[in-house]
Motif scaffolding. Structure first.
Motif, PDB file in Angstrom:
ATOM      1  N   UNK A 200       0.838  -1.202   0.000  1.00  0.00           N
ATOM      2  CA  UNK A 200       0.000   0.000   0.000  1.00  0.00           C
ATOM      3  C   UNK A 200       0.871   1.251   0.000  1.00  0.00           C
ATOM      4  N   UNK A 201       0.348   2.304  -0.583  1.00  0.00           N
ATOM      5  CA  UNK A 201       0.975   3.613  -0.533  1.00  0.00           C
ATOM      6  C   UNK A 201       0.182   4.519   0.401  1.00  0.00           C
ATOM      7  N   UNK A 202       0.884   5.383   1.111  1.00  0.00           N
ATOM      8  CA  UNK A 202       0.247   6.379   1.969  1.00  0.00           C
ATOM      9  C   UNK A 202       0.593   7.753   1.418  1.00  0.00           C
ATOM     10  N   UNK A 203      -0.411   8.507   1.045  1.00  0.00           N
ATOM     11  CA  UNK A 203      -0.203   9.870   0.562  1.00  0.00           C
ATOM     12  C   UNK A 203      -0.432  10.812   1.742  1.00  0.00           C
ATOM     13  N   UNK A 204       0.638  11.463   2.172  1.00  0.00           N
ATOM     14  CA  UNK A 204       0.565  12.299   3.373  1.00  0.00           C
ATOM     15  C   UNK A 204       0.445  13.763   2.974  1.00  0.00           C
ATOM     16  N   UNK A 205      -0.393  14.493   3.735  1.00  0.00           N
ATOM     17  CA  UNK A 205      -0.649  15.912   3.477  1.00  0.00           C
ATOM     18  C   UNK A 205      -0.633  16.671   4.795  1.00  0.00           C
ATOM     19  N   UNK A 206      -0.619  17.999   4.697  1.00  0.00           N
ATOM     20  CA  UNK A 206      -0.733  18.836   5.889  1.00  0.00           C
ATOM     21  C   UNK A 206      -2.190  18.943   6.315  1.00  0.00           C
ATOM     22  N   UNK A 207      -2.392  19.126   7.597  1.00  0.00           N
ATOM     23  CA  UNK A 207      -3.754  19.243   8.131  1.00  0.00           C
ATOM     24  C   UNK A 207      -4.268  20.671   8.102  1.00  0.00           C
ATOM     25  N   UNK A 208      -3.403  21.638   7.872  1.00  0.00           N
ATOM     26  CA  UNK A 208      -3.823  23.034   7.911  1.00  0.00           C
ATOM     27  C   UNK A 208      -3.471  23.698   9.218  1.00  0.00           C
ATOM     28  N   UNK A 209      -2.899  22.932  10.168  1.00  0.00           N
ATOM     29  CA  UNK A 209      -2.525  23.481  11.471  1.00  0.00           C
ATOM     30  C   UNK A 209      -1.015  23.663  11.584  1.00  0.00           C
ATOM     31  N   UNK A 210      -0.295  23.586  10.454  1.00  0.00           N
ATOM     32  CA  UNK A 210       1.156  23.734  10.483  1.00  0.00           C
ATOM     33  C   UNK A 210       1.539  25.188  10.264  1.00  0.00           C
ATOM     34  N   UNK A 211       2.846  25.427  10.349  1.00  0.00           N
ATOM     35  CA  UNK A 211       3.347  26.787  10.115  1.00  0.00           C
ATOM     36  C   UNK A 211       3.720  27.000   8.655  1.00  0.00           C
ATOM     37  N   UNK A 212       3.378  26.068   7.787  1.00  0.00           N
ATOM     38  CA  UNK A 212       3.706  26.202   6.370  1.00  0.00           C
ATOM     39  C   UNK A 212       3.028  27.462   5.808  1.00  0.00           C
ATOM     40  N   UNK A 213       3.685  28.150   4.876  1.00  0.00           N
ATOM     41  CA  UNK A 213       3.162  29.426   4.364  1.00  0.00           C
ATOM     42  C   UNK A 213       2.002  29.231   3.391  1.00  0.00           C
ATOM     43  N   UNK A 214       0.837  28.917   3.924  1.00  0.00           N
ATOM     44  CA  UNK A 214      -0.347  28.758   3.086  1.00  0.00           C
ATOM     45  C   UNK A 214      -1.566  29.004   3.949  1.00  0.00           C
ATOM     46  N   UNK A 215      -2.683  29.250   3.310  1.00  0.00           N
ATOM     47  CA  UNK A 215      -3.921  29.456   4.048  1.00  0.00           C
ATOM     48  C   UNK A 215      -4.556  28.115   4.382  1.00  0.00           C
ATOM     49  N   UNK A 216      -5.439  28.133   5.357  1.00  0.00           N
ATOM     50  CA  UNK A 216      -6.174  26.916   5.706  1.00  0.00           C
ATOM     51  C   UNK A 216      -7.002  26.453   4.520  1.00  0.00           C
ATOM     52  N   UNK A 217      -7.520  27.421   3.726  1.00  0.00           N
ATOM     53  CA  UNK A 217      -8.313  27.051   2.550  1.00  0.00           C
ATOM     54  C   UNK A 217      -7.467  26.294   1.538  1.00  0.00           C
ATOM     55  N   UNK A 218      -6.203  26.711   1.372  1.00  0.00           N
ATOM     56  CA  UNK A 218      -5.325  26.026   0.420  1.00  0.00           C
ATOM     57  C   UNK A 218      -5.031  24.609   0.886  1.00  0.00           C
ATOM     58  N   UNK A 219      -4.791  24.448   2.183  1.00  0.00           N
ATOM     59  CA  UNK A 219      -4.546  23.111   2.722  1.00  0.00           C
ATOM     60  C   UNK A 219      -5.781  22.236   2.556  1.00  0.00           C
ATOM     61  N   UNK A 220      -6.963  22.814   2.785  1.00  0.00           N
ATOM     62  CA  UNK A 220      -8.205  22.056   2.613  1.00  0.00           C
ATOM     63  C   UNK A 220      -8.373  21.622   1.158  1.00  0.00           C
ATOM     64  N   UNK A 221      -7.992  22.490   0.216  1.00  0.00           N
ATOM     65  CA  UNK A 221      -8.127  22.170  -1.205  1.00  0.00           C
ATOM     66  C   UNK A 221      -7.211  21.011  -1.588  1.00  0.00           C
TER      67      UNK A 221
END
Length: 326
Positions: A200-221
């Motif tokens: 199996x492969x696991x595709x990992x993403x940010x939850x939107x609660x990180x300090x990465x330079x993006x909006x929560x909307x972008x992480x949700x998208x």
């Protein structure tokens, strides 16, 4: 694609297998979402350091650099072989998708096409996995099992050149890079349970609660886009296996095999713990209804039942399992 929909940046290791796996995910995302996907190369400690994986920190050495890059915002998603992914949660990250699963079992690749039963006495077999070492010695205690590192082609070349008589690999990796012609024998997942999440492969993403330079909307998208490539059958089996491994709290050197397969009665699970020399083993087999293990809480409850049974049968006497302290 418009300026408002930039390409998804997929972080990947540079090995042939990693790039192939990442390319498969990229193609699936393009087909599912219509968005472009670009690969971002990332070097991990596991790619540049030598020595046995257990001494380097286990398969997690391949994961840390990818996760760091994802948390920094250098990429939008990363792809892991699920069997290499530690079970502990990482704040700010989550598994966003489990794509269709490849074959889950192990295979034997030998120089002369011999299977495990016909290898000569004292044959040298390569494996860096304590689980595979234990399983090999359980079947053939006369074998000489030695550690091996390197990518798939490097390992196969060591067989061809006579350094090893045979090696054990995951069938999924050979399928993905087109090397199935090298398979001398396939080991069934029931009698030879693989690592949790293998194939199996696991595709990992940010939850939107990180300090990465993006909006929560972008992480949700990003999460919404990635979720579209999940295969529900692969998700339920692979995540159930991970739930059992998490409950065991097995270290990277613990010889543990776990397999969950779809069955007429629901999901059939096999979990087996070995002594390092393969001389002893404890095995539990259970079947759960699909409804019981479709959600995270249900998988956790099922895992607790299986692990309690393993410990009651003496699994903690065979391997380093921190979960036995509960």
């Amino acid at each position: 694609m418009t300026p408002e929909t930039p390409p998804l940046r997929l972080g990947t290791r540079a090995s042939l297998l990693a790039r192939t796996q990442s390319g498969t995910v990229a193609d699936a995302l393009r087909a599912a979402t219509g968005r472009e996907v670009e690969l971002v190369p990332i070097t991990t400690d596991g790619d540049v350091l030598t020595g046995p994986l257990a001494q380097l920190g286990g398969t997690g050495v391949f994961v840390a650099a990818l996760r760091d890059a994802l948390l920094r915002g250098d990429c939008d998603l990363v792809v892991h072989s699920m069997k290499d992914l530690p079970t502990g949660a990482v704040e700010g990250l989550e598994i966003g998708a489990v794509p269709e699963r490849a074959p889950v079992g192990d295979v034997l690749c030998s120089r002369d096409g011999l299977n495990l039963a016909t290898l000569p006495r004292g044959a040298v077999v390569g494996s860096g996995s304590p689980r595979r070492v234990a399983q090999l010695l359980r079947r053939r205690p006369d074998l000489v099992v030695r550690g091996i590192r390197g990518n798939v082609d490097t390992r196969l070349r060591k067989v061809d050149e006579g350094e090893y008589d045979a090696i054990v690999l995951a069938e999924a990796g050979l399928v993905r890079i087109g090397r199935t012609d090298r398979i001398a024998e396939r080991f069934g997942a029931d009698g030879w349970p693989p690592s949790a999440g293998q194939g199996a492969l696991a595709v990992e993403v940010r939850t939107g609660t990180t300090s990465a330079p993006e909006s929560a909307d972008a992480a949700d998208a990003v999460r919404a886009a990635v979720a579209r490539i999940t295969d529900v059958d692969a998700e339920v089996t692979a995540l159930l296996e991970r739930a059992v491994l998490r409950r065991l709290e097995a270290g990277c050197a613990a010889p543990v095999g776990i397999s969950a397969m779809l069955a007429p009665g629901g999901v059939a699970l096999v979990a087996e713990v070995y002594s390092l020399d393969g001389a002893r083993a404890v095995r539990v087999e259970r079947t759960f209804s699909r409804a019981e293990v479709d959600g995270e809480l249900g998988r956790a409850d099922a895992a607790a039942e299986v692990v309690d049974e393993l410990f009651a049968a003496g699994a903690a006497d065979l391997a380093d399992l921190a979960g036995s302290g509960r």
